[in-house]
Each structure stands twice: as C-alpha cells, then as structure tokens.
Design a protein around this motif. Structure first.
Motif, mmCIF file in Angstrom:
data_model
loop_
_atom_site.group_PDB
_atom_site.id
_atom_site.type_symbol
_atom_site.label_atom_id
_atom_site.label_comp_id
_atom_site.label_asym_id
_atom_site.label_seq_id
_atom_site.Cartn_x
_atom_site.Cartn_y
_atom_site.Cartn_z
ATOM 1 N N GLU A 83 -28.960 71.935 8.367
ATOM 2 C CA GLU A 83 -29.678 70.839 9.033
ATOM 3 C C GLU A 83 -28.739 69.830 9.678
ATOM 4 O O GLU A 83 -29.093 68.675 9.862
ATOM 5 C CB GLU A 83 -30.640 70.121 8.062
ATOM 6 N N GLU A 84 -27.519 70.254 9.987
ATOM 7 C CA GLU A 84 -26.641 69.380 10.768
ATOM 8 C C GLU A 84 -27.099 69.426 12.212
ATOM 9 O O GLU A 84 -27.532 70.466 12.691
ATOM 10 C CB GLU A 84 -25.197 69.909 10.712
ATOM 11 N N LYS A 85 -26.955 68.307 12.917
ATOM 12 C CA LYS A 85 -27.308 68.307 14.338
ATOM 13 C C LYS A 85 -26.132 68.825 15.164
ATOM 14 O O LYS A 85 -24.979 68.559 14.848
ATOM 15 C CB LYS A 85 -27.640 66.890 14.804
ATOM 16 N N ILE A 86 -26.465 69.542 16.233
ATOM 17 C CA ILE A 86 -25.452 70.001 17.178
ATOM 18 C C ILE A 86 -25.391 68.974 18.314
ATOM 19 O O ILE A 86 -26.432 68.583 18.842
ATOM 20 C CB ILE A 86 -25.825 71.392 17.744
ATOM 21 N N GLU A 87 -24.187 68.546 18.652
ATOM 22 C CA GLU A 87 -24.038 67.534 19.703
ATOM 23 C C GLU A 87 -23.390 68.166 20.945
ATOM 24 O O GLU A 87 -22.776 69.239 20.849
ATOM 25 C CB GLU A 87 -23.228 66.352 19.181
ATOM 26 N N PRO A 88 -23.529 67.486 22.110
ATOM 27 C CA PRO A 88 -23.169 68.116 23.391
ATOM 28 C C PRO A 88 -21.827 68.835 23.439
ATOM 29 O O PRO A 88 -21.746 69.913 23.996
ATOM 30 C CB PRO A 88 -23.181 66.942 24.369
ATOM 31 N N LYS A 89 -20.769 68.241 22.877
ATOM 32 C CA LYS A 89 -19.464 68.864 23.060
ATOM 33 C C LYS A 89 -19.123 69.841 21.953
ATOM 34 O O LYS A 89 -18.036 70.424 21.944
ATOM 35 C CB LYS A 89 -18.388 67.788 23.162
ATOM 36 N N ASP A 90 -20.008 70.011 20.968
ATOM 37 C CA ASP A 90 -19.759 70.982 19.896
ATOM 38 C C ASP A 90 -19.831 72.402 20.440
ATOM 39 O O ASP A 90 -20.555 72.669 21.405
ATOM 40 C CB ASP A 90 -20.814 70.835 18.780
ATOM 41 N N TRP A 91 -19.143 73.317 19.786
ATOM 42 C CA TRP A 91 -19.257 74.720 20.171
ATOM 43 C C TRP A 91 -20.684 75.195 19.904
ATOM 44 O O TRP A 91 -21.295 74.844 18.882
ATOM 45 C CB TRP A 91 -18.283 75.588 19.360
ATOM 46 N N MET A 92 -21.229 75.966 20.823
ATOM 47 C CA MET A 92 -22.562 76.548 20.623
ATOM 48 C C MET A 92 -22.604 77.890 21.343
ATOM 49 O O MET A 92 -21.929 78.076 22.358
ATOM 50 C CB MET A 92 -23.646 75.610 21.142
ATOM 51 N N PRO A 93 -23.384 78.824 20.828
ATOM 52 C CA PRO A 93 -23.510 80.113 21.521
ATOM 53 C C PRO A 93 -24.107 79.905 22.910
ATOM 54 O O PRO A 93 -24.965 79.037 23.083
ATOM 55 C CB PRO A 93 -24.485 80.912 20.646
ATOM 56 N N GLU A 94 -23.659 80.683 23.852
ATOM 57 C CA GLU A 94 -24.130 80.542 25.230
ATOM 58 C C GLU A 94 -25.653 80.693 25.310
ATOM 59 O O GLU A 94 -26.322 80.003 26.072
ATOM 60 C CB GLU A 94 -23.425 81.577 26.120
ATOM 61 N N ALA A 95 -26.196 81.594 24.491
ATOM 62 C CA ALA A 95 -27.650 81.817 24.539
ATOM 63 C C ALA A 95 -28.416 80.602 24.013
ATOM 64 O O ALA A 95 -29.520 80.303 24.474
ATOM 65 C CB ALA A 95 -28.021 83.066 23.740
ATOM 66 N N TYR A 96 -27.820 79.899 23.045
ATOM 67 C CA TYR A 96 -28.429 78.675 22.518
ATOM 68 C C TYR A 96 -28.497 77.632 23.632
ATOM 69 O O TYR A 96 -29.530 77.009 23.869
ATOM 70 C CB TYR A 96 -27.581 78.177 21.350
ATOM 71 N N ARG A 97 -27.371 77.503 24.353
ATOM 72 C CA ARG A 97 -27.314 76.557 25.471
ATOM 73 C C ARG A 97 -28.351 76.913 26.540
ATOM 74 O O ARG A 97 -29.115 76.071 26.995
ATOM 75 C CB ARG A 97 -25.903 76.589 26.077
ATOM 76 N N ARG A 98 -28.399 78.203 26.898
ATOM 77 C CA ARG A 98 -29.353 78.626 27.941
ATOM 78 C C ARG A 98 -30.791 78.373 27.514
ATOM 79 O O ARG A 98 -31.616 77.912 28.284
ATOM 80 C CB ARG A 98 -29.172 80.115 28.232
ATOM 81 N N THR A 99 -31.093 78.709 26.258
ATOM 82 C CA THR A 99 -32.449 78.512 25.739
ATOM 83 C C THR A 99 -32.835 77.038 25.817
ATOM 84 O O THR A 99 -33.937 76.686 26.256
ATOM 85 C CB THR A 99 -32.541 78.983 24.279
ATOM 86 N N LEU A 100 -31.899 76.170 25.420
ATOM 87 C CA LEU A 100 -32.201 74.741 25.440
ATOM 88 C C LEU A 100 -32.362 74.219 26.859
ATOM 89 O O LEU A 100 -33.282 73.445 27.131
ATOM 90 C CB LEU A 100 -31.088 73.962 24.737
ATOM 91 N N VAL A 101 -31.482 74.651 27.754
ATOM 92 C CA VAL A 101 -31.611 74.187 29.144
ATOM 93 C C VAL A 101 -32.978 74.591 29.687
ATOM 94 O O VAL A 101 -33.684 73.795 30.302
ATOM 95 C CB VAL A 101 -30.483 74.744 30.045
ATOM 96 N N ARG A 102 -33.374 75.847 29.401
ATOM 97 C CA ARG A 102 -34.664 76.310 29.893
ATOM 98 C C ARG A 102 -35.803 75.485 29.292
ATOM 99 O O ARG A 102 -36.662 74.972 29.997
ATOM 100 C CB ARG A 102 -34.863 77.802 29.580
ATOM 101 N N GLN A 103 -35.767 75.337 27.974
ATOM 102 C CA GLN A 103 -36.877 74.653 27.312
ATOM 103 C C GLN A 103 -36.931 73.168 27.682
ATOM 104 O O GLN A 103 -37.998 72.643 27.999
ATOM 105 C CB GLN A 103 -36.752 74.810 25.792
#
Lengths: 96, 332
Positions: B35-55
């Motif tokens: 339950e840690e929050k992910i913040e903008p500059k943290d590493w994230m999977p590309e698919a996570y980023r794409r999913t969020l941008v889309r949503q």
C-alpha cells in the motif's frame, strides 16, 4: 501560439489559513506568474480553501532523486538516539 | 526524466536489463502490495504508466465533455439560483478535468497531446455524455444518477496506488457530493410538483437509468483490463461489484421520489440482500462507445469549435506575456 506547445507548468501551493504552511495542491499551465495565480485561485480555491497562494515554475524546482533516496537519506537511519523515546526514564520521574 | 533507462540502452545490455527489469518489477509490486504510493519519478513498469495515462486522460476528457450536456441548460435554468448553481457545477467539472490532466502529465505526456487525442476522436470518454438533455429534469437526473455513479467509481480511486491520481480524486470526490445532492433535490422538487413535473422527472429517470448502469463498464467476464489493474491497485472493486452497489443505494432513493426504475426485472433478493436487475443492453453501450450514440458527433464538434474559437485568446495571452517579459528585461 502554437497549439503543440504548452504554456509553462506551475506548481501551486496553498495556505489554507494563516498560521499553517503552504501545501502543494497540484499544477497548472499559465503564460506568466499573474495568470498562474489567477488560474490557481479559480482552480484550487473555489470553496475558500486558501488565504494565500504560491505559484512556482515547475522547471525551477530542484528535487532529490527517488532512485538515490536510500543512499541520500542513509545518514539519519542509524541515529535513533535523536528521538526522545530512545531514553529509558523511570516512571517515578515526572514531566520529563 | 520520466522515461525508463531500458529505452535508451543498446542491445548488448538487453539481457542484463531484462534481469534488472524483473527485479525492479518485483520490487515495484511489493511496494504496491504494501500500500505504498507510487510517485511520478519512481520506477514503474511501462504498462502501468500506459494504463494510467489511458485511464486518467479518459477520465479528464469525460469531465470536459461532461460540461456540455448540462451546459445546455445554463441559459434556460428555471430560476436565477438554479442558474448560478448549475454554472458552479459545470465550472467544477472543468476543474476536475484540469486536476486530472495535471495528474496525467506527471506520467510524461503533454497536455497538448491529450487535448489533440480528444479533438481528433482518438481518445475515448465516458459513454454517458453522448446522451441528450431535452428537459430540465435531465439536469436533475444527471446530478443524481450520473454523478452518483461517478462517486461510486471514484471513491475507491482515492486509494489508487498512483499518488497524483489518488490526490486528484480526493479533491474531486469532495466536490461531487454537492453535484449529486443538487441533482437529487431537483428531482425531489419535480416529484413533489404538478403531474406534468412528475412525468418529466419519470421520463428523465427512464432515459438515464440504463446508461448510468453502463457507466461502470463491461461485465467482469468481458472486462479486458480489470485483473491487471486490480493487481496494480489502480482498481479496487470490479465493474459488477460497483454496479451492484450503485443499484442497491439508488433504488431506495427512487422509491422515496415515488418514481419507478425502468426495469421490470428489478426485485429485492432477500437471500443475497441485493437487488436483482435485468440484463444490460451491451450492444447499445458498444454502439455509443464506437461513436454512434445520439450525441457523439455533436459533442466532439462542440469541443472542436470551443478550441478553435478560443485560439485567439490563447494567442493573445501568449503575446501579452512575451511583451511583458520583454518590458521587464528592458526596465532592468
């Protein structure tokens, strides 16, 4: 203006009432500082959420790197003695 | 700053990178699980980023297009008070769009790109805003049902794993409650009014009920993004769970109004303690999403017109800022 080119991004900080710190609430695009303040007012204080606004160009913010944060914040990790709870004081001793 | 190292490395490094990538991904998932929050500059999977941008961008577009059906009634609201309330509500929707675009931008996508995706019809927005608002009662029904369904969807998003999205949702949810209550109050006034006003309220409920249920998206069996989004804690409840919750809370509200939900199969199920409801016409949903709803074309045309007609304002503001900054340089 070229529609492909966004206006500069500003980070907005709001003081909810006097006596409190300004707190980051989000960001917005504006052509200049004055527009940033006016848009921040319309966007983030429609319900009297603030008495003061700071707007800072996002490009001017210097931030620590999350990838380096373990090493960067390491110096404080082993200094538990900086916390009052580190010290054992008998219960009989009051107001300490 | 927002791109991942993976993109810029040569092929020789790919094997090492794949191993490192797997380690990063495991660590990322562990943070999400904790339950840690992910913040903008943290590493994230590309698919996570794409999913969020889309949503997030679809969500932002929905807020912006959502200003149109209600904006239709600003000039014809039945009193000055109703008019000022409606202006405030529509302004809130614009604000919600702005919060969300900002959140999407933290993922490394430009605002201009998002706006272009909306205007060219490349991006999707909520199917609900492609329905017309022929009467004042539709404004009430939108506040009560559409904003009610939105709240149901959005409250769990306040705990979404991506920090900027979660924080935007907290702000939005605080404001949505006003929207829903003002809508229900409009319905209440009409339901307690003349026979013609009651009929108008009932007709609006008939129009908005099913499209509101569709707002929760396809049934769990057909929802292609759900499982991964749940794992990433972008989503907390399934589409069907949220839809059921909406039906369970809304049916008693309709009863109180003395209005009839347009579903002959609607019935309280004592065993499950839930309402059972009839099948949703998913063909209609698909049609509206594909651009063939009653107002799809009108909505996009309105957005394009607003964008074109506002161009001189954007140009003037840019020119003014440039002139002012040149003057400031000269004065210094």
């Amino acid at each position: 203006m070229n529609d492909k080119q966004d206006w500069p991004l500003y980070e907005i900080f709001i003081r909810a009432k006097s006596g409190l710190d300004h707190k980051h609430v989000g960001s917005l695009h504006a052509t200049d500082a004055r527009m940033a303040l006016e848009h921040a007012r319309d966007l983030y204080t429609r319900r009297q959420e603030g008495v003061s606004i700071w707007a800072v160009r996002s490009a001017d913010i210097v931030a620590s790197d999350p990838a380096e944060s373990d090493a960067f914040f390491e110096p404080a990790r082993d200094k538990v003695y900086r916390h009052p709870t580190f010290y054992d004081i008998p219960d009989e001793v009051k107001t300490l | 700053m927002y791109t991942q190292g993976l993109d810029s490395l040569g092929k020789d490094c790919l094997r090492d990178e794949a191993r490192d990538g797997a380690a990063l991904e495991t660590r990322f998932q562990a943070r999400v699980d904790a339950e840690e929050k992910i913040e903008p500059k943290d590493w994230m999977p590309e698919a996570y980023r794409r999913t969020l941008v889309r949503q997030i961008s679809q969500h932002a577009h929905s807020e912006i297009v959502g200003m149109l059906p209600e904006g239709n009634w600003i000039t014809r609201a039945p009193s000055l008070l109703r008019k000022t309330i409606l202006i405030a509500k529509v302004q809130d929707e614009g604000g919600h769009g702005a919060y969300l675009y900002s959140a999407a931008e933290t993922l490394g996508v430009a605002r201009s790109e998002l706006v272009e995706q909306l205007l060219t019809g490349k991006a999707k927005y909520s199917s609900i805003f492609n329905y017309p608002t022929p009467t004042w009662a539709d404004v009430g029904a939108i506040g009560w049902l559409v904003d009610g369904a939105a709240i149901m969807n959005q409250i769990p998003l306040c705990r979404c794993s991506y920090g900027p999205y979660a924080r935007a949702m907290v702000r939005i949810c605080k404001e949505e409650s006003f929207h829903q209550r003002q809508g229900y109050e409009i319905m209440l006034r009409l339901a307690r009014g003349t026979a013609a006003q009651r009929d108008m309220a009932q007709a609006a409920l008939d129009r908005w009920w099913w499209p509101s249920l569709m707002m929760f998206g396809p049934s769990d069996n057909d929802s292609k993004h759900s499982a991964q989004s749940m794992r990433w804690k972008i989503k907390r409840f399934s589409n069907d769970e949220l839809r059921q919750k909406f039906v369970d809370t809304t049916v008693p509200q309709a009863d109180y109004l003395g209005l009839k939900v347009p579903d002959p199969e609607l019935a309280w199920d004592e065993a499950t303690q839930h309402y059972r409801f009839g099948p949703i016409d998913w063909r209609e949903f698909e049609q509206v999403l594909a651009g063939h709803g009653p107002c799809n074309r009108e909505r996009l045309e309105a957005r394009r017109r607003a964008h074109d007609e506002g161009r001189w304002v954007r140009e003037a503001a840019t020119a003014w800022a440039a002139k002012r900054s040149a003057e400031a340089v000269q004065a210094a």
